[in-house]
Design a protein around this motif. Sequence first.
Motif, PDB file in Angstrom:
ATOM      1  N   LEU A   7      33.991  48.182  40.077  1.00  0.00           N
ATOM      2  CA  LEU A   7      35.328  47.586  39.932  1.00  0.00           C
ATOM      3  C   LEU A   7      35.471  47.015  38.529  1.00  0.00           C
ATOM      4  O   LEU A   7      34.513  46.494  37.948  1.00  0.00           O
ATOM      5  CB  LEU A   7      35.516  46.483  40.976  1.00  0.00           C
ATOM      6  CG  LEU A   7      36.819  45.687  40.927  1.00  0.00           C
ATOM      7  CD1 LEU A   7      38.017  46.585  41.239  1.00  0.00           C
ATOM      8  CD2 LEU A   7      36.760  44.511  41.896  1.00  0.00           C
ATOM      9  N   LEU A   8      36.682  47.107  37.966  1.00  0.00           N
ATOM     10  CA  LEU A   8      36.952  46.565  36.632  1.00  0.00           C
ATOM     11  C   LEU A   8      37.842  45.338  36.730  1.00  0.00           C
ATOM     12  O   LEU A   8      38.862  45.360  37.437  1.00  0.00           O
ATOM     13  CB  LEU A   8      37.624  47.631  35.752  1.00  0.00           C
ATOM     14  CG  LEU A   8      36.840  48.918  35.497  1.00  0.00           C
ATOM     15  CD1 LEU A   8      37.625  49.841  34.576  1.00  0.00           C
ATOM     16  CD2 LEU A   8      35.465  48.625  34.893  1.00  0.00           C
ATOM     17  N   GLU A   9      37.457  44.285  36.020  1.00  0.00           N
ATOM     18  CA  GLU A   9      38.266  43.051  35.945  1.00  0.00           C
ATOM     19  C   GLU A   9      38.735  42.872  34.505  1.00  0.00           C
ATOM     20  O   GLU A   9      37.914  42.831  33.582  1.00  0.00           O
ATOM     21  CB  GLU A   9      37.448  41.836  36.383  1.00  0.00           C
ATOM     22  CG  GLU A   9      37.215  41.747  37.877  1.00  0.00           C
ATOM     23  CD  GLU A   9      36.524  40.447  38.268  1.00  0.00           C
ATOM     24  OE1 GLU A   9      36.161  39.670  37.329  1.00  0.00           O
ATOM     25  OE2 GLU A   9      36.326  40.203  39.464  1.00  0.00           O
ATOM     26  N   LYS A 159      35.590  43.752  32.406  1.00  0.00           N
ATOM     27  CA  LYS A 159      34.297  43.353  32.959  1.00  0.00           C
ATOM     28  C   LYS A 159      33.940  44.230  34.153  1.00  0.00           C
ATOM     29  O   LYS A 159      34.771  44.532  35.007  1.00  0.00           O
ATOM     30  CB  LYS A 159      34.343  41.893  33.392  1.00  0.00           C
ATOM     31  CG  LYS A 159      33.005  41.344  33.866  1.00  0.00           C
ATOM     32  CD  LYS A 159      33.115  39.878  34.235  1.00  0.00           C
ATOM     33  CE  LYS A 159      31.777  39.336  34.734  1.00  0.00           C
ATOM     34  NZ  LYS A 159      31.864  37.899  35.114  1.00  0.00           N
ATOM     35  N   VAL A 160      32.681  44.652  34.203  1.00  0.00           N
ATOM     36  CA  VAL A 160      32.202  45.524  35.281  1.00  0.00           C
ATOM     37  C   VAL A 160      31.676  44.662  36.426  1.00  0.00           C
ATOM     38  O   VAL A 160      30.782  43.828  36.230  1.00  0.00           O
ATOM     39  CB  VAL A 160      31.092  46.473  34.782  1.00  0.00           C
ATOM     40  CG1 VAL A 160      30.533  47.290  35.933  1.00  0.00           C
ATOM     41  CG2 VAL A 160      31.642  47.380  33.689  1.00  0.00           C
ATOM     42  N   VAL A 161      32.235  44.869  37.612  1.00  0.00           N
ATOM     43  CA  VAL A 161      31.800  44.144  38.809  1.00  0.00           C
ATOM     44  C   VAL A 161      31.155  45.154  39.753  1.00  0.00           C
ATOM     45  O   VAL A 161      31.823  46.030  40.298  1.00  0.00           O
ATOM     46  CB  VAL A 161      32.982  43.449  39.506  1.00  0.00           C
ATOM     47  CG1 VAL A 161      32.512  42.719  40.755  1.00  0.00           C
ATOM     48  CG2 VAL A 161      33.685  42.500  38.546  1.00  0.00           C
ATOM     49  N   LEU A 196      43.080  54.389  40.119  1.00  0.00           N
ATOM     50  CA  LEU A 196      43.836  53.235  40.622  1.00  0.00           C
ATOM     51  C   LEU A 196      43.928  53.323  42.137  1.00  0.00           C
ATOM     52  O   LEU A 196      44.368  54.346  42.686  1.00  0.00           O
ATOM     53  CB  LEU A 196      45.240  53.228  40.007  1.00  0.00           C
ATOM     54  CG  LEU A 196      46.159  52.064  40.366  1.00  0.00           C
ATOM     55  CD1 LEU A 196      45.572  50.734  39.902  1.00  0.00           C
ATOM     56  CD2 LEU A 196      47.547  52.278  39.762  1.00  0.00           C
ATOM     57  N   LYS A 197      43.513  52.263  42.832  1.00  0.00           N
ATOM     58  CA  LYS A 197      43.545  52.245  44.288  1.00  0.00           C
ATOM     59  C   LYS A 197      43.860  50.832  44.767  1.00  0.00           C
ATOM     60  O   LYS A 197      43.165  49.873  44.413  1.00  0.00           O
ATOM     61  CB  LYS A 197      42.204  52.712  44.861  1.00  0.00           C
ATOM     62  CG  LYS A 197      42.203  52.839  46.376  1.00  0.00           C
ATOM     63  CD  LYS A 197      40.879  53.391  46.876  1.00  0.00           C
ATOM     64  CE  LYS A 197      40.877  53.529  48.388  1.00  0.00           C
ATOM     65  NZ  LYS A 197      39.583  54.062  48.898  1.00  0.00           N
ATOM     66  N   VAL A 201      41.659  48.794  39.606  1.00  0.00           N
ATOM     67  CA  VAL A 201      41.152  49.901  38.806  1.00  0.00           C
ATOM     68  C   VAL A 201      39.639  50.012  39.013  1.00  0.00           C
ATOM     69  O   VAL A 201      38.904  49.043  38.815  1.00  0.00           O
ATOM     70  CB  VAL A 201      41.465  49.720  37.312  1.00  0.00           C
ATOM     71  CG1 VAL A 201      40.901  50.884  36.502  1.00  0.00           C
ATOM     72  CG2 VAL A 201      42.963  49.596  37.083  1.00  0.00           C
ATOM     73  N   TYR A 202      39.209  51.197  39.424  1.00  0.00           N
ATOM     74  CA  TYR A 202      37.789  51.458  39.647  1.00  0.00           C
ATOM     75  C   TYR A 202      37.305  52.492  38.634  1.00  0.00           C
ATOM     76  O   TYR A 202      38.032  53.421  38.277  1.00  0.00           O
ATOM     77  CB  TYR A 202      37.551  51.988  41.058  1.00  0.00           C
ATOM     78  CG  TYR A 202      37.823  50.978  42.151  1.00  0.00           C
ATOM     79  CD1 TYR A 202      36.804  50.163  42.644  1.00  0.00           C
ATOM     80  CD2 TYR A 202      39.103  50.831  42.685  1.00  0.00           C
ATOM     81  CE1 TYR A 202      37.044  49.237  43.656  1.00  0.00           C
ATOM     82  CE2 TYR A 202      39.358  49.909  43.692  1.00  0.00           C
ATOM     83  CZ  TYR A 202      38.328  49.112  44.169  1.00  0.00           C
ATOM     84  OH  TYR A 202      38.579  48.199  45.161  1.00  0.00           O
TER      85      TYR A 202
END
Length: 530
Positions: A7-9, A159-161, A196-197, A201-202
């Motif tokens: 997941l992207l933040e 940021k990568v989660v 996009l879901k 954004v993944y």
Amino acid sequence: MITLQCLLEFQSEEDRQKVLDLMCKFSSAERYGYQRLLEGWPREELKKHLAQVFQINTRYADDAILKAQSILRSCQERGQSPSRVVFGGRSLFEKLKKKHLNGEKREELEKEWKEKRQGNLYSRGDRSKQGNPNLRFVWVRGELYLQINVGYRKWVYAKVVRPVKREGDKWIGFIWSLHQAEKTGKWFPYDVELKLKNGKVYAHVSIGEKFPPTIITLENGVIGIDVNAYPFHLALVEVSPDGNLVGYERISLHELLSADRDKREYLAWQVAYQVVSLAQEKGKAIAMEDLEKLPRGRRGDGFPKLRKTLQRWAYKSVLEKIEVLARRHGVAVEKRDPAFTSVIGKFKYAPQYLIDKDVAGALVIGRRALGFEEKLPEAYRCLLKDEEFLLYALAELEEKVKKLKRELKGEENEWRKKAIKAKLKATRGELKTLRAHLRALQSGEGEPASRQPADRWKEPVRGRFLGWRIKAWRVLSAALTVPVLEKFSHVKGTVRDFSPLRPILVLGDWERAVRRPVPVPGAGAAVQVV
């Protein structure tokens, strides 16, 4: 390839919007590029055109073309019309088109449709560009971020989660590889695709998988695999190093056709584990079809319904999972051209071992992987020189054509008409093949029969199939299917009993095979099941 998701933040709503705008441009470029590919545009010219029209860099434009090409290629392999592709998903499109939903449910469908259609961004990896030129993973104050190129010298950092889910999570290995690459400067390529879901954004990261050394090789033989549609299953054959049948078994694939997407994936992996476990237990390599070597329409028995079933995602998906899992466990995988494996199997090995055509086809694939070339048995060579029998077979084919014409004329149902037309076309093709062979035989141009006796223990030979040998199998199929197999078939539909061919193969007595009103007594599995 291994694909991992995270997941992207974003640091601000402004950064998030920039990325969403870029994803929308890329998705539009992909759709536009697909239409231009259908018109025949060359790749280099189209790349410059997309970059100019959609204001994206040439790398993004080229990646959009690659995505469009993959969709076009997939569509062609499945036998579908490329012009009927629906970006965003046909099922969603059909639901929205019906307009039977209102309120929140329709809004949810429209949102999902829009996200799938416009929420995509892809960048292929490049070792010389620190792994990826446009979507690159970087470390910022000890934390992992994705650096997204949104314009000339413009970047957005997200940021990568990604929590580690289990001890063997492959994300751990990916992070370690990134650390090592940064220290040593030896980068590895990784593809990144943003999707996009549900408003989020993944990032989907695809990296090459490193397999352990191969432990189980062709030395002890192979497990030949053939996928079949009637019924839909895998035929597995254990083949000895000298090319002989040791045993066989079947794995049903019917559950895959009715299950949902997640369950299909689970079931496909279960099938792969069964196959690889058998290979490990027997200490044999795996031999399977190389679908890329075979033009569409030349698979299986040549029936349209069969091809349609085999072209489902399950067919290729199962074989891919078997290959990946086998390599992970050090089992060698040999992929061979499957052309004419079904024809050779059912005419040469089905009557010889009293097995069905599916098992016989898997046996041919296994033998081909071991380096054996299938020669026409001596009895069949003599049959193809018997002008009297060939004229009889020709008359039977002509009679079948007349019968099919009468059925077509009296049939009113359009769907049954299509089936009859397909049979008529196939029979005419066999008729044409047999006539051409007869003309060559009468003019003295036929291939002379070999004087070497047929032997169950075949000697391996090197080299590829010669054209005349392939033609001989085609002629043999045309000469025997209607006058021998179909004439006395006790099974409606596809012929599955090839025991009537045994008098020809073993004794060279095709007159007896033609007269026989019933299958050979005791026909069945003559080999113990593994």
